[in-house]
Scaffold this motif. Sequence first.
Motif, mmCIF file in Angstrom:
data_model
loop_
_atom_site.group_PDB
_atom_site.id
_atom_site.type_symbol
_atom_site.label_atom_id
_atom_site.label_comp_id
_atom_site.label_asym_id
_atom_site.label_seq_id
_atom_site.Cartn_x
_atom_site.Cartn_y
_atom_site.Cartn_z
ATOM 1 N N LEU A 244 0.862 -1.178 0.000
ATOM 2 C CA LEU A 244 0.000 0.000 0.000
ATOM 3 C C LEU A 244 0.902 1.232 0.000
ATOM 4 N N PRO A 245 0.602 2.237 -0.834
ATOM 5 C CA PRO A 245 1.504 3.386 -0.962
ATOM 6 C C PRO A 245 1.801 4.087 0.358
ATOM 7 N N GLN A 246 0.822 4.155 1.267
ATOM 8 C CA GLN A 246 1.016 4.914 2.498
ATOM 9 C C GLN A 246 1.684 4.108 3.608
ATOM 10 N N TYR A 247 1.864 2.807 3.410
ATOM 11 C CA TYR A 247 2.422 1.968 4.474
ATOM 12 C C TYR A 247 3.743 1.286 4.095
ATOM 13 N N ASN A 248 4.045 1.205 2.819
ATOM 14 C CA ASN A 248 5.226 0.439 2.395
ATOM 15 C C ASN A 248 6.522 0.955 3.003
ATOM 16 N N MET A 249 6.734 2.276 2.923
ATOM 17 C CA MET A 249 7.993 2.825 3.411
ATOM 18 C C MET A 249 8.129 2.656 4.914
ATOM 19 N N ALA A 250 7.052 2.908 5.654
ATOM 20 C CA ALA A 250 7.110 2.756 7.113
ATOM 21 C C ALA A 250 7.389 1.312 7.504
ATOM 22 N N TYR A 251 6.762 0.365 6.802
ATOM 23 C CA TYR A 251 6.965 -1.045 7.128
ATOM 24 C C TYR A 251 8.380 -1.494 6.774
#
Length: 300
Positions: A44-51
């Motif tokens: 998901l675009p809004q969660y990939n980087m944080a994960y």
Amino acid sequence: MDRFRMIFQYFQSNSESVMNGICGLLALASVKMYTSFDFSCPCLPQYNMAYGLGIMFVPPVILFLCGLILNRQSLVMLEEWRRPQGHRKKDLAVIRYMCSSIMQRAMVAPVVWIIVTLLDGKCLLCAFSGSMDPEKFVGFANVSTVQVQQLLAKVPCKDDEHMRNNTSHKAVSRYLRCWSQALGWSILLILIIAAFLARWLRPCFNQTTLLQARHWSNYIDIEQKIFEETCCEHSRLFAHKCILHFFESVRQEIKLHSFSLPREGEGAEGEEDLWGITDQDQVNKLLKTWYYEKPPLNVS
């Protein structure tokens, strides 16, 4: 229970071989944890980087804290740094040596985790797949901006239906994995070169200062352990005295139950073992004096 306590005290000692062994075990544990970890990118675009970045950097922080906790010198160094001056000056060179030794050992497992994640490439692929420039890849032409972001975010998910029919899926994945592996090998090479230079350039510096810092670092740790052992022995003797005074009215009954009581004339020896301390206030004063006015390192 006594054997477990002895083993625990042995592993808490300042022996470099033991601490190096613990650091090696933490490093192996970090590799085992990563290989057994089920990495599932949310895509998901809004969660990939944080994960992705969270998996890459949060476990190393935990491993770093574990390395500090398991190293006995961490607490010894903090106590030496924070203690009052008293009759003994604080040597900043010794504190710096202890801090450097602690940090070097605590950083082994986190660095191993980060290098393994970079060489594997999954974390970097999950974190930065949505940040790629779609113009570099043919498969994202004639697609709206929102759809492009969704497609890029789903690049780490091989089983997604949209990715199966997209020709640029493998290209983006290979591109990010190559960068991740190149970064991982570069970090490993830099660390090896730094360790090599530190090893070979050390004789060029003043070895006397290093030997002194190492000696007094070991001394501070050993002094703390001996002080704790002496306190335990004094506490045992003091508790023994208190119990004997409490049960003085039933001495005959205690003797029948095989209690070891001091005979006539042994009281003075017991008092000498307690160094003339007979109440709680005197014990507290002794401990306060040791903390605020440590004696100088001069036994002449």
